[in-house]
Design a protein around this motif. Structure first.
Motif, PDB file in Angstrom:
ATOM      1  N   GLY A  63       0.811  -1.201   0.000  1.00  0.00           N
ATOM      2  CA  GLY A  63       0.000   0.000   0.000  1.00  0.00           C
ATOM      3  C   GLY A  63       0.848   1.256   0.000  1.00  0.00           C
ATOM      4  N   CYS A 111      -8.430   0.418   3.929  1.00  0.00           N
ATOM      5  CA  CYS A 111      -8.826   1.049   2.664  1.00  0.00           C
ATOM      6  C   CYS A 111      -7.625   1.450   1.816  1.00  0.00           C
ATOM      7  CB  CYS A 111      -9.718   2.264   2.928  1.00  0.00           C
ATOM      8  SG  CYS A 111      -8.873   3.701   3.635  1.00  0.00           S
ATOM      9  N   TYR A 135      -3.693  -3.390  -0.382  1.00  0.00           N
ATOM     10  CA  TYR A 135      -4.073  -4.254  -1.499  1.00  0.00           C
ATOM     11  C   TYR A 135      -3.327  -5.581  -1.363  1.00  0.00           C
ATOM     12  CZ  TYR A 135      -4.470   0.649  -2.583  1.00  0.00           C
ATOM     13  OH  TYR A 135      -4.716   1.996  -2.464  1.00  0.00           O
ATOM     14  N   GLU A 190     -11.247   4.726  -3.098  1.00  0.00           N
ATOM     15  CA  GLU A 190     -11.819   3.916  -4.173  1.00  0.00           C
ATOM     16  C   GLU A 190     -11.091   4.160  -5.496  1.00  0.00           C
ATOM     17  OE1 GLU A 190     -14.611   7.488  -3.454  1.00  0.00           O
ATOM     18  OE2 GLU A 190     -13.473   6.029  -2.252  1.00  0.00           O
ATOM     19  N   ARG A 239      -7.785   2.329  -5.221  1.00  0.00           N
ATOM     20  CA  ARG A 239      -7.947   0.872  -5.285  1.00  0.00           C
ATOM     21  C   ARG A 239      -8.153   0.409  -6.719  1.00  0.00           C
ATOM     22  NH1 ARG A 239     -12.395  -2.377  -1.784  1.00  0.00           N
ATOM     23  NH2 ARG A 239     -11.724  -0.826  -0.255  1.00  0.00           N
ATOM     24  N   GLU A 282      -5.816  -2.414  -8.552  1.00  0.00           N
ATOM     25  CA  GLU A 282      -6.294  -3.660  -9.172  1.00  0.00           C
ATOM     26  C   GLU A 282      -5.633  -3.881 -10.531  1.00  0.00           C
ATOM     27  OE1 GLU A 282     -10.490  -2.985  -9.073  1.00  0.00           O
ATOM     28  OE2 GLU A 282     -10.686  -3.618  -6.970  1.00  0.00           O
TER      29      GLU A 282
END
Length: 330
Positions: free
Chosen positions: A87, A108, A111, A273, A276, A280
């Motif tokens: 992260g 949050c 990952y 968000e 993230r 991904e």
């Protein structure tokens, strides 16, 4: 636990390495046993007091981390003890940093680390990878077949821009200051590498992209926006993410008549968000072998001051002695 920290702003010499209390995770937080961390220019700016941010005292340095989950808070749902994670976004906006044997971070900002990716690699890709992704895809909305230009394709952000653009089928132009760095850029997939110490940058870009560049990803602290805008294609996008003190002239006329857009951003302003979504893609490309961090130097955590000096020599003084990222390990 051992940690690299400061008690007041100053040069790299203010960094101390010693014992601090091991943190405990709150409800939505994860305790990480650190495997590796990396250095970013923002770390040195905060340490020097150049970037005003609220910091706890003592303040542990560092944004990026990779390691193994040691404990989780009562409300953590995405991770369990034993998971490997990576992260960024620590050490910012009042949060403690990562240059320690143990780090607490809200889930949050974390990952899962792909099985084939080392902690060194995950830490090295964190902030620079998310930065490159936000600029290319959230803001510039890069498409296959478009042409991207980025300065410094062997650098932290630049190397990620080159590889991510190639991963989606774009053409990439970049610059390098030596034959060694130019060869690395070609290995990363760059279609045209310009040695800015030997070649005429503007002429080479025009020759390769006669209709202009679709995305100009500017990584320099001192920008030549006259040249950048002149080389943008119709509806080109200009990405600005460096140079806090920079105040270059901006050629409004040539910019607006081509329907261009400019995007400025600091990675740490992006909400969880958005970061993230970037992570991904980063994880998928890492696992597929389409993305790899460029690691230039590895230090022990106890050598944090030396690592900061090396980063500053290259970021602020243009020493040219660093290719890629600096990683530290406990």
């Amino acid at each position: 636990m051992k940690a690299a920290y400061i008690e007041h702003y100053g040069p790299p010499e203010v960094i101390k390495y010693g014992e601090l209390p091991q943190p405990q995770p709150g409800d939505t937080e994860v305790l990480i046993r650190v495997g590796a961390v990396s250095v970013n220019p923002i770390d040195t700016y905060i340490r020097a007091g150049i970037v005003p941010m609220p910091i706890p005292k003592p303040y542990i340095l560092g944004c990026d981390v990779a390691g193994t989950v040691e404990a989780v808070g009562a409300k953590v749902t995405r991770f369990k003890v034993g998971d490997r994670v990576w992260g960024s976004n620590q050490g910012l906006l009042g949060r403690q940093g990562t240059f320690a044997e143990y780090v607490v971070a809200d889930e949050c900002w974390l990952y899962p680390t792909p099985q084939t990716v080392s902690d060194r690699e995950a830490a090295a890709i964190a902030l620079v990878g998310i930065t490159a992704h936000l600029g290319l895809f959230r803001d510039a909305r890069l498409q296959a077949g478009e042409t991207v230009f980025v300065h410094g394709g062997a650098g932290g952000v630049g190397s990620c821009v080159v590889q991510m653009a190639k991963a989606v089928g774009a053409r990439v132009i970049t610059t390098a200051g030596s034959d060694e760095k130019a060869e690395l850029c070609r290995q990363l997939g760059a279609d045209l590498v310009i040695n800015y110490k030997k070649d005429n940058e503007e002429e080479e870009i025009r020759r390769f992209a006669p209709n202009g560049v679709n995305v100009w990803f500017e990584t320099l602290r001192e920008q030549n926006l006259e040249m950048a805008v002149s080389l943008l294609a119709m509806r080109g996008r200009l990405i600005l993410m460096a140079g806090r003190e920079s105040r270059p002239p901006f050629p409004v006329g040539p910019f607006y008549v081509k329907d261009c857009k400019a995007y400025g951003f600091a990675m740490f302003n992006a909400p969880p968000e958005e970061q993230r979504r970037a992570a991904e893609d980063i994880n998928r490309w890492l696992a597929e072998g389409k993305l790899r961090p460029v690691i230039g130097k590895i230090f022990k955590l106890a050598e944090a001051a030396e690592a900061h000096r090396l980063q500053e020599d290259n970021t602020l003084r243009g020493a040219g002695t660093l290719v890629g990222k600096i990683v530290l390990e406990p």
